[in-house]
Design an enzyme around this catalytic site. Structure first.
Site, PDB file in Angstrom:
ATOM      1  N   ASP A  56       0.865  -1.178   0.000  1.00 39.47           N
ATOM      2  CA  ASP A  56       0.000   0.000   0.000  1.00 39.47           C
ATOM      3  C   ASP A  56       0.902   1.228   0.000  1.00 39.47           C
ATOM      4  OD1 ASP A  56      -2.723   1.411   0.744  1.00 39.47           O
ATOM      5  OD2 ASP A  56      -1.264   2.171   2.179  1.00 39.47           O
ATOM      6  N   ASP A  66       0.933   5.365   0.700  1.00 40.49           N
ATOM      7  CA  ASP A  66       0.195   6.461   1.330  1.00 40.49           C
ATOM      8  C   ASP A  66       0.939   7.752   1.007  1.00 40.49           C
ATOM      9  OD1 ASP A  66      -1.044   8.284   2.951  1.00 40.49           O
ATOM     10  OD2 ASP A  66      -1.076   7.002   4.722  1.00 40.49           O
ATOM     11  N   GLU A 124       0.901  11.555   0.545  1.00 41.34           N
ATOM     12  CA  GLU A 124       0.124  12.720   0.940  1.00 41.34           C
ATOM     13  C   GLU A 124       0.862  14.005   0.569  1.00 41.34           C
ATOM     14  OE1 GLU A 124      -1.242  12.332   5.022  1.00 41.34           O
ATOM     15  OE2 GLU A 124      -1.294  10.154   4.835  1.00 41.34           O
ATOM     16  N   TYR A 184     -11.702  11.424   7.081  1.00 42.88           N
ATOM     17  CA  TYR A 184     -11.615  11.912   8.460  1.00 42.88           C
ATOM     18  C   TYR A 184     -10.586  13.028   8.460  1.00 42.88           C
ATOM     19  CZ  TYR A 184      -8.155   8.132   7.982  1.00 42.88           C
ATOM     20  OH  TYR A 184      -7.163   7.293   7.516  1.00 42.88           O
TER      21      TYR A 184
END
Length: 629
Positions: A399, A401, A403, A471
C-alpha cells in the site's frame, strides 16, 4: 498516524485529511504444514545401528512462489545419534535456496542435508531442526535418514513396500470441500490403508480410495497426493499431485471474494512503544476474527526506494511468551522476531487475514517525488523489500500512502497529475496479479482540491482499491475554531469548508470514473477536540486544542467514550461538550449508519485508523464488521 511523542526510538508523526490534520491512522493463510515421516533406524555406524529416530518435514510458511521448510530429527531410541543425514526428492521445479543449521546439497532433484559440526549429536528423546527457503510447489518424497526409510517402515525381508497409487482426481469441489478419488495401489501382502496429504501434510488415513476434505477456505489453492500402507505398515511412494482450487473467493486474486466487503485496519509499528499495543491485542480484543485485512504502517520512502521504517519494532524486538500471539517466546537466534513474526503467527491462527505493508504516511510522503522520477526502479525496490525471504510470507501486497500527489501535505509536490498513475502502473507490473496493490488517498472533495490535482481514475486501473481518508477534515489546527466534526458523512448548515465531507469525496471520485467497489470508506478510531468552548453545538469558538494523552487536540475513542460522553450528532458523526472541551468522534452507532451508507453506495468496504484507539473488547471493529455484513 502516530499521536504520541517519540520515546526511545525515532518514530514519525503522521498527518492526513485534506492537507492539514494530524492523523492517527489481505484468502490463503499462513498455515503450518506437517509431513510426518515416522520412525526410522540410524545406519550411519554400528554405534548407531540400534538408535531409532523420526524425521518430520514442516512447511512453516508458503507465499505462492516459495516457502520456508523445516526438517526436524528426533531421537526416539535409547542410544545417542552422533550424526545425521537426511535425503529426499523434490519434484522438478521445487528447489532449496538458502539453508541454515545444516549443509544442503543436491544432485538434480535429489537433495541431501547433513548436520553441522555443532548439531550432529542428538541425545535420546532430544530433537534438532534445520530450515531453508525453497521455491516451487512440491513436497518431499523418498526420504531417508542415515540411509533408512524415513517413514519408519524400513524394509521387511520378504515383504515388498506398496506401489504408488494413481494420481488423485478431484470432484464435487465447493467453497469449503473437495472429493478426491484415486486408483488403488498394489502390494504382495495387501493394502491396509492410504494417507491423504494436503500440501504435503497428512490430513487423513482412509481404507478406501476416496476421501472428502472439508473445512477448506474458499477461493484457495491446494495440492493433494496419496500414499499407500501395507499390512506391515510399510509405506510406498507418494502419488502424483492434483491441484484443487475451492470455489468462491475472488476468482484468483488476493483481495476479498466476490460480494465480500473489506474491513481493513491499520496497525502501527510505533504502537508497540508508548501505547503498548501489540499484534496479540488483535486476538484478545476479538478483532482478528472480524477483520479481513491489516495495513502495517509504515515503511519509509527514501532516495526513490522503499526502505524499512523501524527495524526494531518490525523484526528485531523479542517477544515473551505472554506477549506472543501463540504463547511461545522468541529466542535469541530465531531468523525473524518483532511484529513481522507476530503477524506471521496471527495469520497462522486466522488464515483469512491478509497483511499489506504500507509505505509513506504524512511524515514520509516527502520521498514519493523522487520515486516518481523512476517508477520502475521504485517498484522493484519495494518488491525486493516486501518479498524479502525473511518475511515474504507475512505480506500479501503493498500500500502506498502518498500525501499528496501533485499537491501539498507536509511538503509540496509538483510531480504532475500523471505521477500517481505512473507509480501505480509500475507497482502493478512488478507485483503482478497475485499481490494486492492499494493506496490511501485524500478525501478533499472541494472544487479544485486535492482530488482534482492527480489522475486518481487512471491510477485506479492498477490499484485494487483506495483507502479514502474520510476523516481529519476539521481540527484544532484552527485553534479558535469554529468547532466542527472531523469526519462528517454529509454536509450541514455552517460547515467550515464546502467539499470536506465523505459524501463529497466519494461522489467526486465516482464522477471521475473510479469504480465504487474500489473505494473504501475511512473511520477514525479517535476524536479531535478544542478547549475554551462554551457552545455545545458545532460552530463554537475556542481558545486552542483540547488536552490529549499523546498530543493536544486528539484522543482515542476508548478514552473519550468515558471522559467526554456524546451529547449530540451532526452530519453522521457524534460530538461531545464536557466542561470547556468539545470533541467529535465516531461511536458504534454512527459507524453503523456510515457502514449502511457505504453499502448503499456500493463501496468495496471500509477501513480504520487504527487498532489501538478501540476498546479492549473491540467495540468499533465489531460495529464495522456488523455494518458491512
Amino acid at each position: 498516524m502516530s499521536t504520541e511523542t517519540p520515546l526511545s526510538r525515532l518514530r514519525p508523526r503522521w498527518r492526513t485529511g485534506p492537507g492539514r490534520a494530524t492523523r492517527s491512522k489481505t484468502v490463503a493463510g499462513l498455515t503450518a504444514l506437517l509431513v510426518p515421516l515416522a520412525a526410522m533406524v540410524g545406519l550411519a555406524s554400528p554405534a548407531q545401528a540400534a538408535a531409532s529416530a523420526t524425521a518430520t518435514f514442516t512447511k512453516k510458511s508458503d507465499w505462492g512462489s516459495g516457502f520456508e521448510g523445516q526438517w526436524t530429527v528426533k531421537n526416539t531410541g535409547t542410544t545417542a545419534l552422533s550424526s545425521w543425514t537426511i535425503e529426499w526428492d523434490f519434484p522438478s521445479g521445487t528447489k532449496v535456496g538458502s539453508a541454515w543449521d545444516a549443509s544442503v546439497t543436491n544432485s538434480g532433484d535429489h537433495w541431501t542435508a547433513k548436520n553441522l559440526s555443532w548439531n550432529g549429536t542428538v541425545a535420546p528423546g532430544a530433537s534438532i531442526s534445520f530450515g531453508f527457503n525453497g521455491s516451487g510447489p512440491g513436497a518431499p518424497t523418498s526420504c531417508k535418514l542415515n540411509g533408512a526409510s524415513c517413514d519408519g517402515g524400513g524394509t521387511i525381508p520378504g515383504d515388498a513396500a506398496p506401489s504408488k497409487p494413481g494420481t488423485p482426481t478431484a470432484s464435487n469441489v465447493t467453497d469449503t470441500s473437495a472429493k478426491l478419488s484415486w486408483a488403488a495401489a498394489t502390494d504382495d501382502k495387501g493394502i491396509k490403508n492410504y494417507d491423504v496429504l494436503r500440501d504435503g501434510a497428512k490430513v487423513a488415513t482412509v481404507t478406501t480410495t476416496t476421501y472428502t476434505d472439508n473445512g477448506l477456505t474458499k477461493g484457495t489453492d491446494y495440492s493433494y497426493t496419496v500414499q499407500a500402507r501395507d499390512t506391515a505398515d510399510q509405506t510406498g511412494p507418494v502419488s502424483g499431485a492434483v491441484a484443487v482450487r475451492t470455489t468462491g473467493g475472488d476468482d484468483g486474486g488476493p483481495g476479498p471474494g466476490t460480494g465480500d466487503k473489506v474491513n481493513l485496519g491499520y496497525f502501527t509499528n510505533w504502537g508497540v512503544y508508548g501505547r503498548n499495543y501489540h499484534v496479540k491485542n488483535l486476538v484478545t480484543s476479538g478483532s482478528a476474527e472480524k477483520i479481513t485485512h491489516i495495513n502495517y504502517a509504515f515503511g519509509n520512502v527514501q532516495g526513490g526506494k522503499c526502505t524499512i521504517g523501524d527495524s526494531y519494532a518490525d523484526y528485531e524486538k523479542a517477544y515473551t511468551a505472554d506477549q506472543s500471539v501463540d504463547g511461545v517466546a522468541d529466542t535469541w537466534d530465531q531468523p525473524l522476531r518483532g511484529s513481522f513474526n507476530q503477524l506471521r503467527k496471527l495469520k497462522a491462527k486466522y488464515p483469512h487475514i491478509k497483511v499489506i505493508w504500507s509505505f509513506g504516511g504524512w511524515t514520509w510522503s516527502g520521498g514519493f517525488p523522487d520515486a516518481a522520477k523512476n517508477p520502475a526502479a521504485f517498484a522493484k525496490s519495494c518488491y525486493d523489500l516486501v518479498e524479502d525471504p525473511r518475511w515474504a510470507d507475512v505480506f500479501d501486497g503493498i500500500d502506498i500512502d502518498w500525501e499528496y500527489p501533485n499537491a501539498c501535505g507536509l511538503t509540496c509536490d509538483t510531480s504532475g497529475p500523471a505521477a500517481l498513475k505512473n507509480l501505480a502502473s509500475a507497482l502493478r507490473a512488478q507485483f503482478g496479479s497475485n499481490n494486492l496493490v492499494t493506496a490511501a488517498i485524500t478525501a478533499d472533495g472541494s472544487e479544485g482540491g486535492k482530488i482534482d490535482a492527480a489522475d486518481y481514475a487512471g491510477a485506479a486501473q492498477s490499484f485494487d482499491w483506495y483507502n479514502v481518508m474520510t476523516y481529519d477534515f476539521f481540527g484544532a489546527w484552527a485553534a479558535k475554531g469554529p468547532t466542527a466534526p472531523h469526519s462528517p458523512l454529509t454536509s450541514y448548515s455552517g460547515i467550515p469548508q464546502n467539499g470536506f465531507t465523505t459524501a463529497d469525496a466519494i461522489a467526486k471520485l465516482k464522477a471521475k470514473g473510479v469504480p465504487a467497489k474500489k473505494l473504501l470508506l475511512g473511520i477514525g478510531f479517535y476524536g479531535r477536540g478544542w478547549t475554551g468552548v462554551t457552545q455545545a453545538a458545532p460552530g463554537g469558538t475556542a481558545t486552542g486544542a483540547a488536552p490529549g494523552t499523546y498530543e493536544a487536540g486528539i484522543e482515542d475513542y476508548k478514552v473519550l467514550k468515558n471522559s467526554c460522553p456524546v451529547t449530540g450528532t451532526i452530519a453522521g458523526t457524534a460530538y461531545a461538550h464536557c466542561g470547556t472541551n468539545w470533541w467529535s468522534y465516531d461511536t458504534p452507532s454512527t459507524i453503523a449508519s456510515k457502514m449502511a451508507w457505504a453499502n448503499n453506495q456500493g463501496l468495496g468496504g471500509a477501513f480504520f485508523w487504527e487498532f489501538s484507539g478501540d476498546t479492549s473488547n473491540g467495540e468499533l471493529v465489531t460495529a464495522m464488521d456488523a455494518g458491512l455484513n
